[in-house]
Design a protein around this motif. Structure first.
Motif, mmCIF file in Angstrom:
data_model
loop_
_atom_site.group_PDB
_atom_site.id
_atom_site.type_symbol
_atom_site.label_atom_id
_atom_site.label_comp_id
_atom_site.label_asym_id
_atom_site.label_seq_id
_atom_site.Cartn_x
_atom_site.Cartn_y
_atom_site.Cartn_z
ATOM 1 N N ALA A 1 0.816 -1.213 0.000
ATOM 2 C CA ALA A 1 0.000 0.000 0.000
ATOM 3 C C ALA A 1 0.849 1.262 0.000
ATOM 4 O O ALA A 1 0.588 2.205 -0.769
ATOM 5 N N GLY B 1 1.317 3.935 -3.006
ATOM 6 C CA GLY B 1 0.939 5.307 -2.692
ATOM 7 C C GLY B 1 2.026 6.309 -3.051
ATOM 8 O O GLY B 1 1.752 7.382 -3.586
ATOM 9 N N TRP C 1 1.890 9.340 -5.840
ATOM 10 C CA TRP C 1 2.255 10.713 -5.462
ATOM 11 C C TRP C 1 3.349 11.253 -6.385
ATOM 12 O O TRP C 1 3.292 12.401 -6.830
ATOM 13 N N CYS D 1 10.769 4.217 -0.154
ATOM 14 C CA CYS D 1 9.654 5.125 0.161
ATOM 15 C C CYS D 1 10.113 6.232 1.110
ATOM 16 O O CYS D 1 9.795 7.411 0.908
#
Length: 340
Positions: free
Chosen positions: A114, A118, A122, A204
């Motif tokens: 997830a 995400g 973005w 991330c």
């Protein structure tokens, strides 16, 4: 007296708008290395096909159970020699707090995908010029991890013989993890080195820390990989040395992307023209000599504006001929100024 030939400034712009396309190998390579605005349909297809291929290859690697167990024993012995074999203590301590370990099980099963998706979304929306390079980091990190699964099969701590680790998913009957429980047959159980939970989470975290503009997002970028490290150890899915392997794979990904684009992914322009060098209205974007990159500002804006007032089109200067002959656009037959 001969006729006077005058090429207007407008004519120069029209000629500059249709340069000869470089179809050589170097020209094509330069186009591929030029940041461009990603296309949604292509990105969805690419991510789907890439993940399907990754899962297929990862699960096709021979499990090599006996070798994976031997490697786990060797790794565990190495950590004890270093005085850093703390995984078992963390695993037992967290397992004694039911709400905490159940939360960690779901964290392990869901956030890995997830959060990564995400951050990709973005990047696609807010940093299109940096998207392709940063995506290349993620994909190349994952690709080199596949070689690790093949060359160094490794059993996770929860599957070690006599390791006395608790398989928290089995004990607490939580849902979602393909590492154990009812879904364990869908995934290679002996592909623990390197840890892509760490590789992806650090990717991330670094992306958010480097590009986010609000402080709380930067803080989350730092906390997410740290929390992931605690989770993979506490749930007995990885040794901490697996996390080191994941970071090394990520370093390879950043090195590859930097070499390919000639710049660190986060240092590339924020914005990019549609389709790379060719703009969304069909005109060609200017390219800096020697770099092959579209002339866009560091904040994603286009540099310069043309004589016709259209932002983003830089009027090229007419090159002066080396032999001193008249410049293009000025007739050699233009009349001289009359002398008095």
């Amino acid at each position: 007296m001969g006729e006077t030939t005058v090429t207007t400034l407008e004519g120069r712009h029209q000629a500059a708008a249709h340069p000869v396309e470089d179809r050589t190998g170097a020209g094509l390579l330069r186009r591929f290395r030029t940041p461009r605005r990603p296309r949604l349909w292509f990105e969805i297809l690419l991510i789907a096909v890439s993940y399907w291929t990754y899962s297929l290859v990862r699960n096709a690697v021979p499990e090599q159970k006996s070798e994976a167990l031997r490697n786990a024993d060797r790794l565990w012995d190495l950590e004890r020699q270093l005085g850093l074999a703390f995984e078992q203590s963390v695993n037992h301590a967290v397992n004694s707090v039911t709400w905490l370990v159940v939360g960690m099980n779901y964290y392990y099963a869901t956030l890995h995908f997830a959060v990564t998706l995400g951050v990709l979304v973005w990047l696609y929306r807010s940093h299109p010029g940096r998207y392709a390079a940063t995506r290349l980091v993620l994909f190349s990190t994952t690709a080199v991890a596949l070689a690790g699964y093949y060359l160094f099969p490794l059993a996770p701590p929860r599957l070690m013989n006599g390791g006395d680790f608790v398989d928290t998913v089995v004990v607490h009957e939580t849902w979602g993890s393909m590492a154990s429980g009812d879904l364990k047959n869908m995934s290679n159980q002996y592909a623990a080195m390197p840890s892509m939970h760490i590789g992806w989470s650090v990717w991330c975290g670094l992306t958010l820390f480097a590009l986010a503009t609000v402080p709380w997002a930067k803080v989350l970028g730092l906390l997410y990989p740290a929390g992931t490290l605690v989770v993979i150890v506490a749930t007995a899915n990885h040794f901490w040395l697996d996390a080191v392997g994941g970071v090394l794979c990520l370093a390879f990904g950043y090195a590859l992307a930097t070499l390919w684009y000639g710049s660190k992914p986060y240092a590339l322009p924020r914005g990019a023209p549609d389709g790379g060098i060719r703009g969304s209205r069909g005109r060609d974007w200017p390219v800096r000599r020697g770099t092959g990159r579209a002339a866009v500002g560091s904040d994603g804006g286009d540099t310069g504006s043309g004589a016709d007032g259209r932002t983003g089109v830089v009027s090229p200067r007419t090159p002066e001929p080396p032999d001193g002959s008249p410049s293009a656009g000025v007739s050699a037959h233009a009349p001289e100024t009359p002398r008095h």
